[in-house]
Design a protein around this motif. Structure first.
Motif: not given
Length: 604
Positions: A114-124, A328-332
């Protein structure tokens, strides 16, 4: 293709990074406390039964075999009954423990994904996919194992306490003798824990490195084979595997140094019990049954202390893995829902006001872009590679947030839209379409899973995909291979266009979306798109003249800003930079023909 999970996680990870990893995981463990407590209670009950057996053996030997004051058969049947009861209790304890483990693993995976899905393009853009896969698989398993089996092992270790209490009740001196080696085991365990922790972290990190190499080579296998680079990539993997092997070897060396000593300490206690107990029997201070029972109790002490070493290693591995998961989870998330979302009626009016944007690696893409696209207007963006054309669409859909300025849709900043609403209203067809390993129907209906077959077919016809789909053996039920590679590039692009058209967004962005189709198919798609574009705002990132001709006006992008605005013919006649861009894309001859045609056209 369902996107709804079976159930939501019962709890989450505590957000305070200053807490220890166990305290952060405690809310998740507490949410499953009923199952876990049931398992631990049953385990404890099994221990109570287990420690009674040596005591019955002691009584049976002393009374039935030595003193002949009782019958032997009764003790035999009683011991057999206790053994059966212990087996049933242990079965139930194991069943509930495994249920707890799988429930915890489900929640952890759901939380991380779920956190992966909330992350933006910049994270990936920054994180390797293999690294993420490792943290979502092996790291989660390491944490799950410790959270469930750790408490169970600790309960199993209580057998030492219970056994010692019974030993003290029977013969205090012999009980003390049997426990003489235990302080040394505790000291060894602490020292081994300190030695193993950094190696555990290294192992998990290097396993992630292997996952990255494997993931990239599987996804890029066609490139690897095209350049005959198989052996070089095998060597790369072998290097990563060597680094993991070194870490595992170091871990094994540490364990082989400490664990044999920890395992054999209770055996030294057994020798002391036989020595001291034998002397006490000879002197009449103990019975034969007591010595036999104490031998059994000392043997019971060995597995708990062996498991103590295991739980220390599991704890170190889990601590290392949890920190990688928490990282990972602490990355906003950089792209978040607005505090006060608004969603005016969709018109398709798109405005870029003094927009400046740089990618996470520092690459400046847009620098003071000003652009207004009116509802229902079709605009072609033309420019050299790296000019910022694709970035315009990504900012409109809010895949990234602007560094400065604003992007407005229907008079409202896109940052004030609910994300789902914004992406419903701004549809993008990328130049490299991604298809899932599901049927073509499900791929086209990805944005609208509830769409009927008729609606899917209508979208496919508009995108020029219906013809080749009907030629497939299973038609719309054909399952495409991974990433859609069983289809040609042009076929994938047509399916991607159909997927966007089915959602029917008021703003459609075609990011060079017909680059992989031939001229005939492109013409068919354009004829369909002309009708679809008539009442929607469309941005076309274009390199081909056929695509440019779809547009009401053409914008030349250079240096991250609009440097020219007009029709194709007017720009070709007045803007040398525009002619150079077309020439660089191989359209110079066609450009000349178009210019000639443009001179004959009457001026509106």
């Amino acid at each position: 293709m369902s996107s709804t999970p079976r159930r939501a996680p019962k709890a989450g990870i505590h957000p305070d990074p200053s807490k220890s990893w166990l305290r952060r995981a405690w809310p998740l463990l507490r949410a499953h406390r009923t199952l876990l407590a049931t398992s631990l209670t049953l385990s404890f009950a099994g221990l109570i039964v287990q420690v009674q057996i040596p005591n019955l053996v002691r009584i049976g030997i002393d009374r039935a075999l030595v003193a002949h004051t009782a019958g032997l058969a009764g003790y035999v049947w009683l011991i057999a009954g206790l053994a059966v009861a212990q087996g049933v209790i242990n079965y139930l304890a194991r069943l509930y423990l495994l249920r707890t483990a799988y429930e915890l693993e489900y929640d952890l995976r759901t939380i991380v994904f779920g956190h992966f899905m909330r992350m933006s393009y910049g994270f990936y853009d920054r994180v390797q996919s293999g690294e993420l896969m490792s943290r979502a698989t092996s790291d989660i398993r390491a944490v799950q194992m410790y959270l469930t089996f750790g408490p169970s092992i600790l309960v199993q270790c209580l057998i030492a306490v219970i056994a010692f209490a019974l030993m003290v009740a029977v013969n205090p001196l012999l009980a003390v003798v049997s426990m003489l080696t235990m302080p040394a085991i505790a000291v060894l365990g602490v020292r081994m824990r300190k030695a193993i922790f950094p190696v555990s972290w290294l192992i998990q990190s290097r396993l992630a490195g292997i996952a990255t190499v494997v993931d990239e080579n599987i996804q890029g296998v066609r490139i690897v084979k095209a350049f005959a680079a198989e052996q070089r990539q095998i060597d790369t993997l072998a290097g990563a595997a060597d680094r993991v092997r070194w870490a595992y070897t170091t871990d094994a060396r540490i364990r082989s140094r400490w664990i044999p000593v920890m395992d054999n300490m209770p055996r030294l206690g057994l020798a002391l019990v036989l020595l001291v107990g034998g002397l006490m029997v000879l002197n009449g201070h103990a019975t034969v049954g007591t010595v036999v029972a104490f031998n059994s109790y000392v043997l019971m002490l060995q597995p708990p202390f062996r498991m103590l070493g295991m739980i220390i290693m599991m704890g170190q591995r889990a601590a290392a893995s949890s920190q990688r998961i928490y990282e990972i989870l602490d990355t906003p998330a950089e792209i978040v829902e607005p505090a006060a979302p608004v969603a005016p009626s969709p018109e398709g009016d798109l405005l870029f006001r003094d927009v400046r944007f740089a990618y996470p690696d520092g690459t400046l893409a847009l620098d003071g872009l000003n652009l207004h696209i009116r509802p229902g207007e079709t605009v072609a963006l033309v420019g050299a590679t790296g000019a910022g054309k694709s970035t315009v669409g990504r900012l409109a859909a809010r895949f990234y947030d602007v560094s400065a300025g604003s992007v407005e849709l229907d008079g409202v900043d896109v940052r004030d839209y609910p994300l789902a609403t914004l992406r419903d209203r701004v549809g993008i067809v990328p130049d490299e379409p991604f298809l899932f390993s599901v049927s073509l129907h499900d791929n086209i209906a990805f944005g609208r899973p509830e769409a009927t077959r008729e609606q899917v077919i209508a979208a496919a016809r508009a995108a020029g995909a219906d013809g080749f789909i009907h030629e497939l053996a299973s038609g719309y039920d054909t399952v495409v291979g991974e990433r859609g590679y069983t289809l040609s590039g042009g076929q994938r692009q047509r399916v991607a266009i159909a997927r966007a058209l089915l959602v029917n967004p008021p703003v459609l962005i075609l990011d060079d979306a017909t680059s992989a189709v031939d001229v005939r198919v492109e013409h068919e798609i354009h004829e369909s798109l002309r009708d679809l574009m008539r009442h929607r705002t469309t941005i076309v990132v274009a390199h081909r003249l056929a695509t440019i001709n779809l547009a009401d006006r053409v914008l030349l992008i250079d240096g991250g800003r609009v440097v020219a605005d007009g029709t194709h013919a007017s720009l070709l006649a007045t803007e040398p930079r525009y002619a150079r861009v077309l020439a660089a894309s191989g359209e110079s001859a066609a450009a000349g023909e178009s210019a000639a045609a443009g001179e004959k056209e009457p001026v509106a």
